[in-house]
Design a protein around this motif. Sequence first.
Motif, PDB file in Angstrom:
ATOM      1  N   ASP A  95      35.130  71.997  15.189  1.00 52.80           N
ATOM      2  CA  ASP A  95      35.610  71.095  16.254  1.00 52.80           C
ATOM      3  C   ASP A  95      36.782  70.598  16.386  1.00 52.80           C
ATOM      4  O   ASP A  95      36.869  69.645  15.090  1.00 52.80           O
ATOM      5  N   PRO A  96      37.701  70.796  17.128  1.00 52.54           N
ATOM      6  CA  PRO A  96      39.174  70.072  16.899  1.00 52.54           C
ATOM      7  C   PRO A  96      39.134  68.834  17.114  1.00 52.54           C
ATOM      8  O   PRO A  96      40.390  68.045  16.670  1.00 52.54           O
ATOM      9  N   ALA A  97      38.145  68.075  17.782  1.00 52.67           N
ATOM     10  CA  ALA A  97      38.220  66.850  17.874  1.00 52.67           C
ATOM     11  C   ALA A  97      37.438  65.742  16.881  1.00 52.67           C
ATOM     12  O   ALA A  97      37.148  64.857  16.791  1.00 52.67           O
ATOM     13  N   CYS A  98      36.997  66.817  15.941  1.00 52.14           N
ATOM     14  CA  CYS A  98      36.486  66.015  14.757  1.00 52.14           C
ATOM     15  C   CYS A  98      37.152  66.079  13.295  1.00 52.14           C
ATOM     16  O   CYS A  98      37.444  67.091  12.903  1.00 52.14           O
ATOM     17  N   ASN A  99      37.614  65.133  12.917  1.00 47.15           N
ATOM     18  CA  ASN A  99      38.358  65.055  11.773  1.00 47.15           C
ATOM     19  C   ASN A  99      37.719  64.258  10.637  1.00 47.15           C
ATOM     20  O   ASN A  99      38.388  63.833   9.605  1.00 47.15           O
ATOM     21  N   SER A 100      36.553  64.118  10.610  1.00 48.99           N
ATOM     22  CA  SER A 100      35.681  63.336   9.576  1.00 48.99           C
ATOM     23  C   SER A 100      34.352  63.649   9.417  1.00 48.99           C
ATOM     24  O   SER A 100      33.842  64.407  10.353  1.00 48.99           O
ATOM     25  N   LEU A 101      33.645  63.627   8.349  1.00 49.07           N
ATOM     26  CA  LEU A 101      32.325  63.975   8.283  1.00 49.07           C
ATOM     27  C   LEU A 101      31.380  62.997   8.867  1.00 49.07           C
ATOM     28  O   LEU A 101      30.316  63.204   9.232  1.00 49.07           O
ATOM     29  N   VAL A 102      31.836  61.747   8.622  1.00 49.64           N
ATOM     30  CA  VAL A 102      31.054  60.674   9.110  1.00 49.64           C
ATOM     31  C   VAL A 102      30.885  60.690  10.944  1.00 49.64           C
ATOM     32  O   VAL A 102      29.886  60.156  11.420  1.00 49.64           O
ATOM     33  N   HIS A 103      31.914  61.093  11.642  1.00 52.40           N
ATOM     34  CA  HIS A 103      31.690  61.152  12.943  1.00 52.40           C
ATOM     35  C   HIS A 103      30.813  62.229  13.359  1.00 52.40           C
ATOM     36  O   HIS A 103      29.869  61.720  14.107  1.00 52.40           O
TER      37      HIS A 103
END
Length: 276
Positions: A95-103
């Motif tokens: 997912d290009p919009a996701c840059n962390s595990l917490v999200h």
Amino acid sequence: MLDRLVAESDTIWSRLRIEAAETARQEPLLKSLLCVLVLNCPSLESALARLIAGKLAAPLLPEEDLYGPALQVCQRARGLGNAVRRDLLAAVERDPACNSLVHPFTNHKGFQALQTYRIAHELWQEGRRSLASHIQARASEVFGVDIHPAARIGTGVFIDHATGVVIGETSVVADDVSMFQDVTLGGTGKESGDRHPKVERGVLLCAGAKVLGNVRIRVGAKVGAGSVVLGDVAPYTTVVGVPARPTARSRQDDMLHWQPADAASLAIDSLCLPKV
């Protein structure tokens, strides 16, 4: 990449906690939420149980009543912890919009619905089918995603946006599959028994794809948005249309949504999943 990181599972949990703490620092309004869901939990499994129990709670079945069974499943189910970790990493990688595990852990209903299925599936396998079915029904209400607890789903699965996704009772989904909103793995209405699709490793199901009947989507194939698949799809083939027909054949090393694996592990029959 996923398997290397999952092998460092304590690192994944530590990374999730670090990201949660940083998010709480940046946005104090979320601090209490993140403390309950992540920072006050001793393990990823306990955090998942708390997350799912809170999401599915209802006046007649409160959070604490759900938390106990969910935690027991998360702690004893063989392979569930690995599946959760691979699913988390898949969300970040694809997912290009996701840059962390917490999200994805706290916000992505595709991830949350998939983990709810994993808990319901274990309960189904244990014979607690009434509770599993109730969890399925609540998940459908809460997430807008309907996954039958008897379905068999591998790891590293990514469900993006997720609204309207339906996965039927005898469906099998292998590792590293990606799907978008409104995907249906359903029956034709003319069959009984083993009547749902078998989706092999690395398949991409685009938004609105409908795969109907006991058909096979072979390894690395792509199903275009809005397509209706009524027959088997060959490996590394793109199909589109109603009914879906092949348009192109992709080279294995051109697949962008999937990391190739050893050929012996690609067949759906080799899935190391519990039998229905």
